[in-house]
Write an enzyme that holds these catalytic residues in place. Sequence first.
Site, mmCIF file in Angstrom:
data_model
loop_
_atom_site.group_PDB
_atom_site.id
_atom_site.type_symbol
_atom_site.label_atom_id
_atom_site.label_comp_id
_atom_site.label_asym_id
_atom_site.label_seq_id
_atom_site.Cartn_x
_atom_site.Cartn_y
_atom_site.Cartn_z
ATOM 1 N N ASP A 381 0.829 -1.212 0.000
ATOM 2 C CA ASP A 381 0.000 0.000 0.000
ATOM 3 C C ASP A 381 0.863 1.262 0.000
ATOM 4 O OD1 ASP A 381 -2.684 0.076 -0.347
ATOM 5 O OD2 ASP A 381 -3.218 0.327 1.753
ATOM 6 N N ASP A 434 -8.933 -3.032 2.354
ATOM 7 C CA ASP A 434 -8.809 -2.386 3.653
ATOM 8 C C ASP A 434 -9.785 -2.969 4.673
ATOM 9 O OD1 ASP A 434 -6.901 -0.732 2.516
ATOM 10 O OD2 ASP A 434 -8.419 0.706 1.848
#
Length: 532
Positions: A381, A434
């Site tokens: 990420d 997420d």
Amino acid sequence: MAFSFRLIGVSILSCLLLLSLTATGDDDISRAAPANASRSCNNPYRMVLVKLWIDGAEHESIGGLSAAFGSLLSTDTKNAPRLPATYTKPLNGCSSSSFKLSGSIALALRGQCDFLTKAMVAQAGGAAGIVLINDQEDLVEMACPNNSTVSNVTIPVVTISKAGGDVIDKYISAGKKVEIMFYSPDRPIVDYSAMFIWMMAVGTIFCASFWSEFTTSKENDFSEQSPEVIAGGSREEDDKEILNITTKSAFVFVITASTFLLLLYFFMSSWFVWLLIILFSIGGVEGMHSCIISLVSSKCKGCGRKKLNLPLLGEISILSLVVLILCVAFAIFWAATRKASYSWIGQDILGICLMITVLQLAQLPNIKVATVLLCCAFLYDIFWVFLSPAIFHDSVMIAVARGDKAGGESIPMLLRIPRVSDPYGGYDMIGFGDILFPGLLVCFAFRFDKARKKNVLNGYYIWMIVGYGIGLLFTYLGMYLMNGHGQPALLYLVPCTLGVYVLLGLLRGELKYLWNYDSESTRVADSLLEDA
């Protein structure tokens, strides 16, 4: 042969869930506060509403972005003038226009010369403002060239996307009178939709953790389950095919996801996004089908007994077939109306069902695998959001999430909800990755606490679900502090979940046991102890 799609959701999502970026409330540029009008080149970039009137009738508003130079816009419509729109000639606005611009808003196309030159030419021609139409679907930040700090532009300068320019051009080409007003209303610090996104994300993980409890009848709890099943969870999660994640598969997964992300970045197109929409719809159908069947079967034991034998599908219960048809119809309706204002509802329902199903099927065996997977996702990420611009001159993750080359289509692997108090509209969003990656750890904590018969405070689950919620709040705080730019939520979620789990295990002296924990061997050992 029993009818089952159970691993379809995991297979489809394995190459997609890491593509998600948490854009927790903003697909725009800035929340900067207004300043006094000046001739500087340091004006804050602000979102702008370009309001249209067609032949005197009020029409839709188009989103735009103010320049770093020119006069600052009013924050309300009371002090904003409504003026006719006129194309410059030439259309690039780089030289004096042969069309009269006095008392009008000039429209010019991007290219051939810099933004400041276009604004100065329009101002010299008497224009009261200028709208620069981009040649792409995003909003470009217009700065002074050569790092200048002073400009002589005193009219407002706004840029809009290619799609917004097409809307205006459609009316002008049809011979209609187009009038424009642009203003820059202040935005709320936090929109109410952020709270609902938070609740959906936390609620999805909570439901996935307790799903086996919700869908197991009390009769089965006491009359059909053996002691070892009660200690370790439901009977192999009701005989579902479980995908146990390993350290090797965690590494391979992140490498595969990075490769797929680059393919999306370089070859993104409307047909590519359509492929993702189809895959998402198939996974969503499987997730919704699995959730509905498990709920109905837990409440009505005889509902699934009547079966049919169909070609290709084999033996299938009538209940399963009816639910499957309804789920397919729901997914087709969502795909057909995906650009409607209400399409977010269908997308969220399909997404939540898919994630609940995936979190039932994919499981972490211990903290060692969880550490490898979440740390890889954490680095993934951060690299593709913050570090990739050094190599690709653009944030690869953000570019893919925005769908810059998707022809107006958007990637569906996220939950979204419209911003209700934001004058610019838009959506608050959170990517599936997420939710799923921290969700795998939270669900492991629930299974571990249940198997070891830990109470609420002595266990790990409550700390994981609270840590996840706090991590999301930190994500929103980071988004606000970085002026609305989308945030890689795993940057905040991994420390608040995995970090807390490891710290608690260390303080309780259980980290070594958690690191090498094996649920299967533990269940067998517990069973032997109970038999003895």
